[in-house]
Design a protein around this motif. Structure first.
Motif, PDB file in Angstrom:
ATOM      1  N   GLN A  25      68.458  17.586  11.874  1.00 39.06           N
ATOM      2  CA  GLN A  25      69.773  17.554  11.241  1.00 39.06           C
ATOM      3  C   GLN A  25      70.483  16.237  11.559  1.00 39.06           C
ATOM      4  N   ASP A  26      70.416  15.790  12.798  1.00 43.14           N
ATOM      5  CA  ASP A  26      71.018  14.512  13.174  1.00 43.14           C
ATOM      6  C   ASP A  26      70.374  13.359  12.409  1.00 43.14           C
ATOM      7  N   ARG A  27      69.049  13.445  12.219  1.00 40.94           N
ATOM      8  CA  ARG A  27      68.331  12.418  11.463  1.00 40.94           C
ATOM      9  C   ARG A  27      68.785  12.409  10.001  1.00 40.94           C
ATOM     10  N   GLU A  28      68.909  13.586   9.397  1.00 43.44           N
ATOM     11  CA  GLU A  28      69.401  13.688   8.010  1.00 43.44           C
ATOM     12  C   GLU A  28      70.780  13.063   7.890  1.00 43.44           C
TER      13      GLU A  28
ATOM     14  N   ASP B  75      78.712  27.477  18.862  1.00 47.98           N
ATOM     15  CA  ASP B  75      78.377  28.875  19.140  1.00 47.98           C
ATOM     16  C   ASP B  75      76.956  29.036  19.678  1.00 47.98           C
ATOM     17  N   VAL B  76      76.252  27.939  19.834  1.00 50.66           N
ATOM     18  CA  VAL B  76      74.859  27.961  20.281  1.00 50.66           C
ATOM     19  C   VAL B  76      74.800  27.429  21.708  1.00 50.66           C
ATOM     20  N   ASP B  77      74.253  28.209  22.618  1.00 42.89           N
ATOM     21  CA  ASP B  77      74.043  27.769  23.999  1.00 42.89           C
ATOM     22  C   ASP B  77      72.541  27.781  24.256  1.00 42.89           C
ATOM     23  N   LEU B  78      71.927  26.614  24.113  1.00 43.95           N
ATOM     24  CA  LEU B  78      70.478  26.527  24.266  1.00 43.95           C
ATOM     25  C   LEU B  78      70.048  26.691  25.723  1.00 43.95           C
ATOM     26  N   ASP B  79      70.899  26.334  26.663  1.00 40.66           N
ATOM     27  CA  ASP B  79      70.556  26.506  28.078  1.00 40.66           C
ATOM     28  C   ASP B  79      70.514  27.997  28.451  1.00 40.66           C
ATOM     29  N   ALA B  80      71.439  28.764  27.901  1.00 36.25           N
ATOM     30  CA  ALA B  80      71.477  30.206  28.166  1.00 36.25           C
ATOM     31  C   ALA B  80      70.617  30.983  27.168  1.00 36.25           C
ATOM     32  N   ALA B  81      70.101  30.302  26.144  1.00 35.83           N
ATOM     33  CA  ALA B  81      69.284  30.907  25.090  1.00 35.83           C
ATOM     34  C   ALA B  81      70.022  32.047  24.398  1.00 35.83           C
ATOM     35  N   GLU B  82      71.216  31.707  23.870  1.00 39.92           N
ATOM     36  CA  GLU B  82      71.989  32.713  23.164  1.00 39.92           C
ATOM     37  C   GLU B  82      72.904  32.073  22.126  1.00 39.92           C
TER      38      GLU B  82
ATOM     39  N   ALA C 206      63.290  26.095  21.333  1.00 38.97           N
ATOM     40  CA  ALA C 206      62.551  24.917  20.860  1.00 38.97           C
ATOM     41  C   ALA C 206      62.775  24.683  19.367  1.00 38.97           C
ATOM     42  N   VAL C 207      62.766  25.748  18.574  1.00 35.23           N
ATOM     43  CA  VAL C 207      62.993  25.623  17.128  1.00 35.23           C
ATOM     44  C   VAL C 207      64.385  25.050  16.871  1.00 35.23           C
ATOM     45  N   LEU C 208      65.401  25.549  17.576  1.00 39.70           N
ATOM     46  CA  LEU C 208      66.759  25.057  17.373  1.00 39.70           C
ATOM     47  C   LEU C 208      66.932  23.623  17.868  1.00 39.70           C
ATOM     48  N   ARG C 209      66.269  23.268  18.952  1.00 41.73           N
ATOM     49  CA  ARG C 209      66.337  21.870  19.423  1.00 41.73           C
ATOM     50  C   ARG C 209      65.736  20.924  18.372  1.00 41.73           C
TER      51      ARG C 209
ATOM     52  N   HIS D 189      59.064  24.543   5.426  1.00 37.64           N
ATOM     53  CA  HIS D 189      60.287  24.596   4.631  1.00 37.64           C
ATOM     54  C   HIS D 189      61.452  23.987   5.397  1.00 37.64           C
ATOM     55  N   ARG D 190      62.369  23.326   4.688  1.00 37.31           N
ATOM     56  CA  ARG D 190      63.542  22.723   5.317  1.00 37.31           C
ATOM     57  C   ARG D 190      64.355  23.752   6.105  1.00 37.31           C
ATOM     58  N   LEU D 191      64.342  24.996   5.655  1.00 32.75           N
ATOM     59  CA  LEU D 191      65.115  26.048   6.319  1.00 32.75           C
ATOM     60  C   LEU D 191      64.289  26.875   7.295  1.00 32.75           C
ATOM     61  N   TRP D 192      63.202  26.308   7.783  1.00 33.10           N
ATOM     62  CA  TRP D 192      62.343  27.001   8.760  1.00 33.10           C
ATOM     63  C   TRP D 192      63.162  27.542   9.927  1.00 33.10           C
ATOM     64  N   ALA D 193      64.050  26.752  10.489  1.00 35.27           N
ATOM     65  CA  ALA D 193      64.829  27.195  11.644  1.00 35.27           C
ATOM     66  C   ALA D 193      65.708  28.396  11.273  1.00 35.27           C
ATOM     67  N   PHE D 194      66.276  28.377  10.075  1.00 37.25           N
ATOM     68  CA  PHE D 194      67.088  29.491   9.604  1.00 37.25           C
ATOM     69  C   PHE D 194      66.255  30.773   9.543  1.00 37.25           C
TER      70      PHE D 194
END
Length: 110
Positions: A87-90, A36-43, A78-81, A10-15
């Motif tokens: 999203q950038d591709r869209e 509001d997303v810090d992928l390095d800190a995972a939060e 990984a899911v958010l990355r 689904h397009r909203l899998w990450a959600f």
């Protein structure tokens, strides 16, 4: 697992994934911005919420009226990355027709 089998394509899998693994409410995730997303800190930092009332977007504070930071695991990182890449591709494909700001909301309309 339902989440894996039913929602992954689904397009909203990450959600769905972020909701399940952080406990964030629907409105909180609809407000979530990439800043509001810090992928390095995972939060993620949850500071606001949004509702749709009579077809209009209504922004407000969170249910507790406080900002909170929610951590998550490597799988969610990984899911958010992947979601950011998609999203950038869209955005690139749709150009001006894309409904969103590439540095804005994490979850946008199709």
């Amino acid at each position: 697992m339902f989440l894996e089998e039913a929602a992954r394509s689904h397009r909203l899998w990450a959600f769905f994934h972020v909701a399940a693994y952080t406990g964030a409410r629907r409105g909180e995730l609809l407000w979530l911005r990439w800043s509001d997303v810090d992928l390095d800190a995972a939060e993620i930092r949850i500071a606001r919420s949004v509702s749709v009332i009579d077809g209009r977007r209504v922004e407000s504070s969170t249910k507790s009226e406080r900002t909170r930071v929610v951590g998550f695991g490597a799988e969610t990182v990984a899911v958010l990355r992947r979601h950011r890449v998609e999203q950038d591709r869209e955005c690139e494909v749709l150009g001006e027709a894309w409904k969103g700001d590439p540095d804005g909301y994490v979850f946008t309309t199709a």
